[in-house]
Design a protein around this motif. Structure first.
Motif, short mmCIF file in Angstrom:
data_model
loop_
_atom_site.label_atom_id
_atom_site.label_comp_id
_atom_site.label_asym_id
_atom_site.label_seq_id
_atom_site.Cartn_x
_atom_site.Cartn_y
_atom_site.Cartn_z
N GLY A 228 47.31 28.15 40.51
CA GLY A 228 47.19 29.09 39.28
C GLY A 228 47.85 28.48 38.10
N ALA B 24 46.95 26.43 34.73
CA ALA B 24 45.90 25.57 33.89
C ALA B 24 46.09 25.31 32.59
CB ALA B 24 44.46 26.42 34.17
N LEU C 49 41.01 23.59 42.61
CA LEU C 49 41.14 24.68 43.61
C LEU C 49 40.05 25.69 43.05
CD1 LEU C 49 42.28 26.44 45.88
CD2 LEU C 49 44.01 26.98 44.31
N ALA D 137 39.89 29.24 44.70
CA ALA D 137 40.37 30.17 45.82
C ALA D 137 39.66 31.48 46.19
CB ALA D 137 41.95 30.82 45.26
N LEU E 129 47.76 33.51 40.51
CA LEU E 129 46.19 33.47 40.10
C LEU E 129 45.70 35.05 40.40
CD1 LEU E 129 43.95 33.26 42.41
CD2 LEU E 129 45.29 31.14 42.77
N LEU F 51 52.54 37.01 42.62
CA LEU F 51 52.75 37.84 41.42
C LEU F 51 52.20 38.87 41.29
CD1 LEU F 51 54.55 36.59 39.01
CD2 LEU F 51 53.86 34.82 40.25
N THR F 52 52.61 40.27 40.97
CA THR F 52 51.96 41.48 40.98
C THR F 52 52.40 42.05 39.95
OG1 THR F 52 51.50 43.35 42.18
CG2 THR F 52 53.74 42.69 42.33
N TYR F 53 51.83 43.27 39.40
CA TYR F 53 51.80 44.17 38.50
C TYR F 53 52.11 45.83 38.68
CZ TYR F 53 51.15 45.64 33.70
OH TYR F 53 51.18 46.44 32.55
N TYR G 272 44.13 48.61 32.63
CA TYR G 272 43.99 47.55 33.61
C TYR G 272 42.99 47.81 34.87
CZ TYR G 272 46.48 43.88 36.55
OH TYR G 272 46.76 42.84 37.11
N LYS H 189 46.24 44.57 43.01
CA LYS H 189 47.79 44.53 43.13
C LYS H 189 48.34 45.16 44.22
CE LYS H 189 48.13 41.21 39.97
NZ LYS H 189 48.20 39.90 40.40
N ALA I 206 55.90 41.42 37.75
CA ALA I 206 56.48 40.76 36.56
C ALA I 206 56.12 41.83 35.42
CB ALA I 206 56.03 39.43 36.37
N GLY I 207 56.88 41.66 34.28
CA GLY I 207 56.58 42.52 33.11
C GLY I 207 55.64 41.75 32.17
N ARG J 83 46.99 33.33 29.16
CA ARG J 83 45.77 33.30 28.80
C ARG J 83 44.73 34.54 29.69
NH1 ARG J 83 41.91 28.73 27.84
NH2 ARG J 83 39.77 29.41 28.59
N ALA K 236 46.12 37.35 30.61
CA ALA K 236 46.46 38.51 30.14
C ALA K 236 45.85 38.84 28.85
CB ALA K 236 47.97 38.68 30.07
P1 NAI Z 1 47.48 32.53 33.68
O1 NAI Z 1 46.31 32.63 33.02
O2 NAI Z 1 48.49 31.71 33.29
O3 NAI Z 1 47.18 32.42 35.19
C1 NAI Z 1 46.14 32.57 36.06
C2 NAI Z 1 45.51 31.75 36.58
O4 NAI Z 1 44.48 32.04 37.62
C3 NAI Z 1 44.81 30.73 35.69
O5 NAI Z 1 45.16 29.52 35.74
C4 NAI Z 1 43.54 30.64 36.06
O6 NAI Z 1 42.76 29.29 36.02
C5 NAI Z 1 43.71 30.84 37.44
N1 NAI Z 1 42.36 31.24 38.35
C6 NAI Z 1 41.50 32.52 38.12
N2 NAI Z 1 40.59 32.33 39.12
C7 NAI Z 1 40.84 31.30 40.03
C8 NAI Z 1 40.31 31.04 41.20
N3 NAI Z 1 39.41 31.78 41.77
N4 NAI Z 1 40.73 29.99 41.81
C9 NAI Z 1 41.99 29.34 41.22
N5 NAI Z 1 42.41 29.77 40.31
C10 NAI Z 1 42.07 30.68 39.65
O7 NAI Z 1 48.11 34.14 33.70
P2 NAI Z 1 49.37 34.74 34.24
O8 NAI Z 1 49.43 36.03 33.46
O9 NAI Z 1 50.43 33.92 34.13
O10 NAI Z 1 48.88 35.07 35.72
C11 NAI Z 1 49.62 34.57 36.77
C12 NAI Z 1 49.90 35.85 37.64
O11 NAI Z 1 50.94 36.72 37.06
C13 NAI Z 1 48.58 36.31 38.25
O12 NAI Z 1 48.70 37.03 39.58
C14 NAI Z 1 48.69 37.81 37.16
O13 NAI Z 1 48.01 39.05 37.86
C15 NAI Z 1 50.34 37.95 37.46
N6 NAI Z 1 50.68 38.86 36.24
C16 NAI Z 1 50.73 38.79 34.86
C17 NAI Z 1 51.31 39.48 33.97
C18 NAI Z 1 51.18 39.18 32.57
O14 NAI Z 1 51.37 40.21 31.79
N7 NAI Z 1 50.41 38.16 32.24
C19 NAI Z 1 52.22 40.70 34.50
C20 NAI Z 1 52.25 40.77 35.80
C21 NAI Z 1 51.61 39.83 36.84
#
Ligand code: NAI
Length: 286
Positions: free
Chosen positions: A9, A11, A72, A74, A121, A170-172, A182, A190, A217-218, A223, A225
């Motif tokens: 995850g 990118a 990947l 997933a 991811l 990572l969860t929320y 959401y 989640k 995470a907060g 991208r 989000a």
């Molecule tokens: P991010 O956009 O950096 O990461 C999400 C990644 O998932 C991206 O790189 C995307 O290309 C990848 N992805 C989506 N579908 C996919 C698939 N089928 N196979 C492989 N990769 C896939 O965004 P972020 O926010 O850092 O997300 C990372 C984790 O953190 C997620 O689980 C998100 O729910 C969690 N999270 C994020 C919060 C926020 O406020 N940004 C708060 C709490 C949790």
């Protein structure tokens, strides 16, 4: 030797996955990443052209090295699961071996084993829709990409994880409290991820001496989000209402991840660990 981590995850240099990679690299780990197939090209090009060099900087001044980037997707466990139209899609046809099973095999062939598995991811095609308006297809897609993807990754990587290793996701907070906005089944996804963390911690602990935790995470303006649409409001809400009135940095999640997968956390497994400036503890916004 140092530990080897596979981080699914990553990118770009904005999300939690990137910050976790940096914290692990700063602690001496070798970094492998799994990048969503449709985002692979631009990520690799940007890396190669030095677009991320500034954010690759580690505390000691050196640049984080990503030893290998694996394509990947997933939501597919093995080649038989991939529909014809996806196989034929130009972006997918340009890469190979990107189902979960194949990525685990490739990592095994390239490096033999890993110590750390990170799932960072999520995807919910109907995330902007209230749950009441979410279709079955959208709900199941959110669960497939955001929850089962973790079960699948751990299932396929566990056999190549060294005993004593650890895994995190990572969860929320939307899993346990209602967060309007959401939607699309992402809150359900989640909740599943957190419940699975406890069951997988038991199973992977007994089977492979592997610890399993998740970080709640907060809000961060990643991208993913930004696609949800109200992230700036969430960041502001957190700033105003959390016990700690400061910006939450992705690095703070990265550092907690590094702790949780290290021997310092050797008795912590099955836990949901909050890294949110304490917002989850509040019952009344003041
Ligand atoms: P991010 O956009 O950096 O990461 C999400 C990644 O998932 C991206 O790189 C995307 O290309 C990848 N992805 C989506 N579908 C996919 C698939 N089928 N196979 C492989 N990769 C896939 O965004 P972020 O926010 O850092 O997300 C990372 C984790 O953190 C997620 O689980 C998100 O729910 C969690 N999270 C994020 C919060 C926020 O406020 N940004 C708060 C709490 C949790």
């Amino acid at each position: 030797r140092g530990k080897r981590a596979f981080i699914a995850g990553v990118a770009d240099d904005n999300g939690y996955g990137w910050a976790i990679a940096k914290s692990l690299a700063a602690a001496g780990a070798e970094i492998l990443v799994g990048t969503w197939v449709p985002a692979l090209n631009i990520f690799e090009t940007s890396l190669r052209r030095g677009k991320f060099d500034e954010s690759r900087k580690l505390p000691d001044g050196s640049l984080m090295e990503i030893v290998k980037v694996y394509p990947l997707d997933a939501i597919y466990d093995c080649p038989e699961d991939v529909p014809e139209d996806v196989k034929a899609n130009k972006r997918y046809a340009g890469s190979s071996n990107w189902t979960v099973k194949e990525v685990a095999e490739s990592v095994k062939n390239d490096f033999g084993s890993i110590d750390i598995l990170v799932h960072s991811l999520a995807n919910g095609p109907e995330v902007t829709k209230p749950l009441l308006e979410t279709s079955r297809r959208g709900y199941l897609a959110a669960l497939s990409a955001s929850s089962y993807s973790y079960v699948s990754l751990l299932q396929h990587f566990l056999p190549i994880m060294n005993p004593g290793g650890a895994s995190i996701s990572l969860t929320y907070i939307a899993s346990e409290r209602a967060i309007p906005g959401y939607g699309g089944g992402m809150s359900s996804a989640k909740a599943a991820l957190e419940s699975d963390t406890r069951v997988l911690a038991f199973e992977a602990g007994r089977k492979g001496k592997i610890r399993v935790n998740t970080i709640s995470a907060g809000p961060l303006g990643s991208r993913a989000a930004k696609a949800i649409g109200f992230i700036e409001k969430m960041i502001e809400y957190s700033y105003v209402n959390a016990p700690l009135q400061k910006e939450m940095l992705a690095d703070e999640v990265g550092n907690t991840a590094a702790f949780l997968v290290s021997p310092l956390a050797s008795a912590i497994t099955g836990s949901t660990v909050y890294v949110d400036n304490g917002l989850n503890t509040m019952g009344l916004a003041v």
